[in-house]
Motif scaffolding. Structure first.
Motif, PDB file in Angstrom:
ATOM      1  N   ILE A 139       1.507   9.106  -6.410  1.00 48.61           N
ATOM      2  CA  ILE A 139       2.064  10.463  -6.244  1.00 48.61           C
ATOM      3  C   ILE A 139       2.956  10.788  -7.437  1.00 48.61           C
ATOM      4  O   ILE A 139       2.872  11.876  -8.017  1.00 48.61           O
ATOM      5  N   ARG A 140       3.808   9.828  -7.822  1.00 46.10           N
ATOM      6  CA  ARG A 140       4.676  10.050  -8.984  1.00 46.10           C
ATOM      7  C   ARG A 140       3.860  10.214 -10.264  1.00 46.10           C
ATOM      8  O   ARG A 140       4.206  11.019 -11.128  1.00 46.10           O
ATOM      9  N   VAL A 141       2.778   9.435 -10.377  1.00 50.83           N
ATOM     10  CA  VAL A 141       1.920   9.541 -11.560  1.00 50.83           C
ATOM     11  C   VAL A 141       1.282  10.921 -11.607  1.00 50.83           C
ATOM     12  O   VAL A 141       1.295  11.588 -12.646  1.00 50.83           O
ATOM     13  N   TRP A 142       0.728  11.371 -10.483  1.00 50.62           N
ATOM     14  CA  TRP A 142       0.101  12.704 -10.427  1.00 50.62           C
ATOM     15  C   TRP A 142       1.099  13.780 -10.849  1.00 50.62           C
ATOM     16  O   TRP A 142       0.771  14.663 -11.637  1.00 50.62           O
ATOM     17  N   ASN A 143       2.328  13.675 -10.337  1.00 47.22           N
ATOM     18  CA  ASN A 143       3.339  14.688 -10.628  1.00 47.22           C
ATOM     19  C   ASN A 143       3.892  14.603 -12.048  1.00 47.22           C
ATOM     20  O   ASN A 143       4.380  15.604 -12.573  1.00 47.22           O
ATOM     21  N   GLY A 144       3.815  13.428 -12.673  1.00 47.43           N
ATOM     22  CA  GLY A 144       4.441  13.268 -13.982  1.00 47.43           C
ATOM     23  C   GLY A 144       3.508  13.085 -15.158  1.00 47.43           C
ATOM     24  O   GLY A 144       3.947  13.122 -16.311  1.00 47.43           O
ATOM     25  N   ASN A 151       9.844   0.470 -10.712  1.00 48.18           N
ATOM     26  CA  ASN A 151      10.943   1.272 -10.160  1.00 48.18           C
ATOM     27  C   ASN A 151      10.720   1.573  -8.678  1.00 48.18           C
ATOM     28  O   ASN A 151      11.671   1.541  -7.888  1.00 48.18           O
ATOM     29  N   GLU A 152       9.479   1.854  -8.304  1.00 49.89           N
ATOM     30  CA  GLU A 152       9.178   2.110  -6.891  1.00 49.89           C
ATOM     31  C   GLU A 152       9.419   0.849  -6.051  1.00 49.89           C
ATOM     32  O   GLU A 152       9.919   0.939  -4.935  1.00 49.89           O
ATOM     33  N   CYS A 153       9.041  -0.319  -6.588  1.00 55.28           N
ATOM     34  CA  CYS A 153       9.295  -1.588  -5.877  1.00 55.28           C
ATOM     35  C   CYS A 153      10.791  -1.790  -5.678  1.00 55.28           C
ATOM     36  O   CYS A 153      11.239  -2.127  -4.568  1.00 55.28           O
ATOM     37  N   LEU A 154      11.544  -1.620  -6.750  1.00 58.82           N
ATOM     38  CA  LEU A 154      12.987  -1.836  -6.660  1.00 58.82           C
ATOM     39  C   LEU A 154      13.622  -0.842  -5.693  1.00 58.82           C
ATOM     40  O   LEU A 154      14.515  -1.211  -4.916  1.00 58.82           O
ATOM     41  N   SER A 155      13.161   0.403  -5.718  1.00 60.02           N
ATOM     42  CA  SER A 155      13.680   1.409  -4.775  1.00 60.02           C
ATOM     43  C   SER A 155      13.334   1.024  -3.343  1.00 60.02           C
ATOM     44  O   SER A 155      14.182   1.115  -2.444  1.00 60.02           O
ATOM     45  N   PHE A 156      12.103   0.586  -3.121  1.00 56.29           N
ATOM     46  CA  PHE A 156      11.673   0.171  -1.785  1.00 56.29           C
ATOM     47  C   PHE A 156      12.517  -1.003  -1.288  1.00 56.29           C
ATOM     48  O   PHE A 156      13.004  -0.990  -0.153  1.00 56.29           O
ATOM     49  N   LEU A 157      12.689  -2.021  -2.135  1.00 59.56           N
ATOM     50  CA  LEU A 157      13.469  -3.193  -1.736  1.00 59.56           C
ATOM     51  C   LEU A 157      14.923  -2.813  -1.472  1.00 59.56           C
ATOM     52  O   LEU A 157      15.544  -3.321  -0.538  1.00 59.56           O
ATOM     53  N   ASP A 158      15.446  -1.899  -2.284  1.00 60.20           N
ATOM     54  CA  ASP A 158      16.811  -1.426  -2.088  1.00 60.20           C
ATOM     55  C   ASP A 158      16.944  -0.686  -0.749  1.00 60.20           C
ATOM     56  O   ASP A 158      17.907  -0.882  -0.015  1.00 60.20           O
ATOM     57  N   THR A 166       1.816   0.663 -19.572  1.00 62.90           N
ATOM     58  CA  THR A 166       3.252   0.365 -19.614  1.00 62.90           C
ATOM     59  C   THR A 166       4.006   1.376 -18.747  1.00 62.90           C
ATOM     60  O   THR A 166       4.880   1.011 -17.955  1.00 62.90           O
ATOM     61  N   TRP A 167       3.656   2.630 -18.900  1.00 59.39           N
ATOM     62  CA  TRP A 167       4.288   3.704 -18.127  1.00 59.39           C
ATOM     63  C   TRP A 167       4.005   3.502 -16.640  1.00 59.39           C
ATOM     64  O   TRP A 167       4.905   3.635 -15.799  1.00 59.39           O
ATOM     65  N   LEU A 168       2.763   3.157 -16.283  1.00 58.64           N
ATOM     66  CA  LEU A 168       2.400   2.924 -14.883  1.00 58.64           C
ATOM     67  C   LEU A 168       3.168   1.736 -14.305  1.00 58.64           C
ATOM     68  O   LEU A 168       3.663   1.797 -13.171  1.00 58.64           O
ATOM     69  N   TYR A 169       3.271   0.658 -15.069  1.00 54.36           N
ATOM     70  CA  TYR A 169       4.018  -0.520 -14.605  1.00 54.36           C
ATOM     71  C   TYR A 169       5.494  -0.190 -14.404  1.00 54.36           C
ATOM     72  O   TYR A 169       6.122  -0.673 -13.470  1.00 54.36           O
ATOM     73  N   ARG A 170       6.034   0.642 -15.288  1.00 52.64           N
ATOM     74  CA  ARG A 170       7.445   1.021 -15.157  1.00 52.64           C
ATOM     75  C   ARG A 170       7.647   1.812 -13.853  1.00 52.64           C
ATOM     76  O   ARG A 170       8.586   1.557 -13.110  1.00 52.64           O
ATOM     77  N   ILE A 171       6.749   2.738 -13.575  1.00 49.05           N
ATOM     78  CA  ILE A 171       6.835   3.505 -12.330  1.00 49.05           C
ATOM     79  C   ILE A 171       6.688   2.567 -11.132  1.00 49.05           C
ATOM     80  O   ILE A 171       7.464   2.637 -10.178  1.00 49.05           O
ATOM     81  N   ALA A 172       5.704   1.677 -11.179  1.00 46.74           N
ATOM     82  CA  ALA A 172       5.477   0.745 -10.066  1.00 46.74           C
ATOM     83  C   ALA A 172       6.691  -0.161  -9.869  1.00 46.74           C
ATOM     84  O   ALA A 172       7.118  -0.410  -8.728  1.00 46.74           O
ATOM     85  N   ASN A 202       0.830  -1.212   0.000  1.00 46.60           N
ATOM     86  CA  ASN A 202       0.000   0.000   0.000  1.00 46.60           C
ATOM     87  C   ASN A 202       0.861   1.258   0.000  1.00 46.60           C
ATOM     88  O   ASN A 202       0.545   2.228  -0.696  1.00 46.60           O
ATOM     89  N   ASP A 203       1.939   1.255   0.787  1.00 39.37           N
ATOM     90  CA  ASP A 203       2.838   2.412   0.822  1.00 39.37           C
ATOM     91  C   ASP A 203       3.476   2.656  -0.544  1.00 39.37           C
ATOM     92  O   ASP A 203       3.542   3.798  -1.022  1.00 39.37           O
ATOM     93  N   VAL A 204       3.961   1.585  -1.158  1.00 41.10           N
ATOM     94  CA  VAL A 204       4.595   1.714  -2.467  1.00 41.10           C
ATOM     95  C   VAL A 204       3.569   2.190  -3.501  1.00 41.10           C
ATOM     96  O   VAL A 204       3.861   3.072  -4.309  1.00 41.10           O
ATOM     97  N   LEU A 205       2.357   1.632  -3.449  1.00 41.50           N
ATOM     98  CA  LEU A 205       1.305   2.036  -4.388  1.00 41.50           C
ATOM     99  C   LEU A 205       0.985   3.524  -4.231  1.00 41.50           C
ATOM    100  O   LEU A 205       0.807   4.239  -5.224  1.00 41.50           O
ATOM    101  N   GLN A 206       0.935   3.982  -3.004  1.00 39.79           N
ATOM    102  CA  GLN A 206       0.682   5.410  -2.767  1.00 39.79           C
ATOM    103  C   GLN A 206       1.783   6.257  -3.401  1.00 39.79           C
ATOM    104  O   GLN A 206       1.510   7.270  -4.050  1.00 39.79           O
TER     105      GLN A 206
END
Length: 187
Positions: free
Chosen positions: A62-67, A87-94, A79-85, A54-58
């Motif tokens: 936010i990134r979608v709204w801003n971009g 990247n957010e997953c990978l950032s979160f896991l990192d 495709t664009w939404l999946y790419r953002i999601a 839920n945190d990552v989805l939020q």
């Protein structure tokens, strides 16, 4: 522009509405309604925990709204939404790995531990064995497997989402399937 019940607005129309100040919020709400469940499950399969998903989805929305105003439509909206999601997953896991002082192997098994801690977990059910097997995969293979197996995303589309060649994705998927089969047969 009211749509009859059950009729979905095409992404192109939603983008036009988003770019108009009068309908921007309504269009964004429609995009969320259209894609949030698919994106949630894509994220959840990567981060495992419901609250984390839920945190990552939020963060994704936010990134979608801003971009979204600057979305050039070089690819499909999803495709664009999946790419953002992704990247957010990978950032979160990192971030999780960096916060943790554990080794990479211990960090990876942390996702398995979250899965085992789930109150519905039953190690005798094949679906749980599959989930445990998926959590044993390296991050990239796990991502490719999830996109192909659960989201049924074509390699061509996956190539655009992950910015990787189709051949490399096919090889990743093949290796992931073999590892999952081995895990299920041996556990």
């Amino acid at each position: 522009m009211k749509m009859p019940m059950g009729v979905t607005i095409h992404d192109a129309e939603l983008l036009i509405q988003f770019r108009s100040p009068d309908t921007k919020e309504k269009a964004f709400t429609a995009i969320i309604k259209k894609y949030q469940e698919k994106l949630y499950w894509h994220i959840r399969r990567m981060v495992v925990d419901h609250e984390d998903a839920n945190d990552v989805l939020q963060n994704v929305f936010i990134r979608v709204w801003n971009g979204l105003e600057n979305f050039r439509e070089d690819s499909q909206l999803y495709t664009w939404l999946y790419r953002i999601a992704t990247n957010e997953c990978l950032s979160f896991l990192d971030q999780q790995k960096r916060k943790s002082t554990l080794t990479l192997d211990e960090s990876e098994s942390g996702l398995s531990n979250k899965l085992i801690a789930d109150k519905h977990f039953d190690p005798n059910k094949l679906e749980w064995k599959l989930q445990l097997a998926i959590q044993q995969l390296p991050e990239k293979q796990r991502l490719v497997f999830n996109l192909r197996y659960y989201d049924e995303m074509p390699y061509e589309e996956m190539s655009r989402v992950l910015d990787t060649s189709e051949g490399a994705l096919k090889a990743s998927y093949h290796h992931a399937v073999k590892k999952i089969e081995d895990y299920i047969l041996n556990h």
